[in-house]
Design an enzyme around this catalytic site. Structure first.
Site, PDB file in Angstrom:
ATOM      1  CG  HIS A 101      -1.693  -1.261   1.394  1.00  0.00           C
ATOM      2  ND1 HIS A 101      -2.594  -1.710   0.448  1.00  0.00           N
ATOM      3  CD2 HIS A 101      -1.701  -2.186   2.385  1.00  0.00           C
ATOM      4  CE1 HIS A 101      -3.120  -2.847   0.866  1.00  0.00           C
ATOM      5  NE2 HIS A 101      -2.596  -3.160   2.029  1.00  0.00           N
ATOM      6  CD  GLU A 136      -3.307  -4.227   5.702  1.00  0.00           C
ATOM      7  OE1 GLU A 136      -3.290  -5.474   5.641  1.00  0.00           O
ATOM      8  OE2 GLU A 136      -3.800  -3.514   4.808  1.00  0.00           O
ATOM      9  CG  HIS A 260       1.087  -7.202   3.230  1.00  0.00           C
ATOM     10  ND1 HIS A 260       1.266  -5.906   2.784  1.00  0.00           N
ATOM     11  CD2 HIS A 260      -0.258  -7.389   3.299  1.00  0.00           C
ATOM     12  CE1 HIS A 260       0.078  -5.341   2.608  1.00  0.00           C
ATOM     13  NE2 HIS A 260      -0.867  -6.229   2.905  1.00  0.00           N
ATOM     14  NE  ARG A 279      -5.454  -7.028  -6.020  1.00  0.00           N
ATOM     15  CZ  ARG A 279      -6.211  -5.946  -6.093  1.00  0.00           C
ATOM     16  NH1 ARG A 279      -5.894  -5.004  -6.980  1.00  0.00           N
ATOM     17  NH2 ARG A 279      -7.263  -5.796  -5.319  1.00  0.00           N
TER      18      ARG A 279
END
Length: 402
Positions: A101, A136, A260, A279
């Site tokens: 991200h 996150e 990740h 991605r």
């Protein structure tokens, strides 16, 4: 002000478990369809409803009516009339894509650039769907397998060597000798193989990994990923990235730019409210290698497994640097209920085990609580308490200004 029960949207992504969220919520899944994520928040793709008697009020509508009372003055000052986080249950029966991200700066720049290019917000090749970053935290409810950040370069090179395809030999040699500077080169070489060369390399990896799978979970994951995503070079990621298995109650934080993937298990996920995902494999969706390379931090990552730290009677917090959210777990016991502070921002509660009750101290109102129930606690509510034999996860916004 009152406590609201929440009704939440379940996202039926193909990689989701068909049983885990149904077991948590007690809601049957008669069609036996994948149920990947339970969303608690205001996201337009799955907004929660606040239950008030017979009424069901979209959460954003409730916030817009009374932003300070619902969100808290501190949140409104920093984020406007917007809930800054999305609270989820994630139930992975199949691996999710390798991804990263952007930072806040990268998101603002990328969102503006794609807008100027005239790219539609729902275009399948769009990278930036908003101008926000997406830190996150993931907290395991079951044993939870994931990949998170790059291994030490020497370790990665050693683990890659037995399964590395011939077409990546030069990149592997560079990784061995570059003292960490070769991560980007190896990843770029891996991701830019195309056509027959890529397919041949993927078959070679699977052929080499099969004999090793019984002795190591790392190579077992390579085999499993190769079967799930034939021809995808992301299958090498368990050797390149840190392979982690969180035990129930453990968590890990993912900052901007950290490559990740979530592989298997059920967890609580709490993140800034953003849709920006770049991605890098294990997906049939759009992969923009050039943009991904500009966002990923190609550096060794020391994994920090987070155990909750007590912060008061019946409450423990996961250490997390995000401005938008904090995650705590509440375990009241006989004679020791959880009592909320008087001054706080908006909170969401999810009960994952047991039965208990919430009491609004100012109104004398009791609400029963059981596994799978979720609640909205407005900032303007009087102090409340939780009692009973329950495990409750609480999403909140850190209080910076009182």
């Amino acid at each position: 002000m009152q406590i609201y029960r929440l009704e939440n949207v379940i996202q039926p992504y193909a990689w989701g478990s068909k049983t885990a969220i149904a077991r948590l919520t007690g809601r049957s899944n008669p069609a036996h369809e994948p149920q990947a994520e339970l969303w608690m928040g205001t996201h337009p793709k799955g907004p929660s409803l606040a239950v008030a008697g017979d009424d069901r009020i979209p959460l954003q509508q409730l916030i817009d009516r009374q932003p300070v009372d619902i969100l808290g003055r501190d949140v409104v000052r920093r984020f406007g009339n917007a809930l800054p986080y999305l609270f989820k249950v994630l139930a992975a029966a199949q691996p999710l894509s390798i991804q990263a991200h952007p930072s806040k700066h990268q998101a603002v720049e990328g969102f503006d650039r794609e807008n100027r290019e005239g790219k539609a917000l729902d275009a399948p090749d769009r990278n930036y769907r908003d101008d926000n970053h997406k830190p996150e935290i993931i907290c395991a409810l079951t044993p939870f397998w994931g990949l998170n950040g790059f291994r030490p370069p020497a370790e990665a090179a050693e683990l890659l060597a037995p399964v590395c395809p011939h077409d990546l030999d030069d990149a592997l040699q560079h990784l061995k000798t570059s003292r960490g500077q070769g991560f980007g080169d190896f990843f770029k070489a891996m991701m830019t193989l195309t056509g027959d060369t890529r397919d041949t390399a993927a078959r070679e990896i699977l052929h080499k990994a099969r004999p090793l799978a019984g002795a190591s979970p790392l190579y077992r994951w390579i085999v499993d990923l190769a079967r799930a995503y034939p021809g995808d070079m992301g299958i090498l990621s368990p050797a390149l990235l840190n392979l982690v298995c969180l035990e129930p109650g453990q968590a890990m934080y993912l900052r901007a730019g950290q490559l990740h993937a979530y592989l298997d298990g059920v967890g609580i996920e709490l993140m800034a409210n953003s849709d920006n995902v770049l991605r890098g494999g294990l997906t049939p969706k759009h992969v923009d290698v050039v943009e991904l390379l500009s966002v990923v931090r190609f550096e060794e990552t020391a994994i920090q497994i987070l155990d909750p730290k007590p912060v008061g009677v019946a409450e423990s917090v996961y250490d997390c640097p995000a401005d938008e959210f904090s995650l705590t777990v509440i375990h009241p016991s006989s004679g020791h209920p959880y009592v909320a502070p008087t001054i706080r921002n908006i909170e969401m509660l999810l009960c994952t085990e047991g039965e208990g009750r919430i009491e609004d101290g100012g109104q004398g109102v009791h609400l029963t609580m059981k596994k799978g129930d979720s609640f909205l606690i407005p900032a303007g509510l009087n102090p409340y308490s939780i009692g009973g034999n329950v495990t409750v996860y609480k999403a909140a916004v850190p209080l910076l200004h009182q």
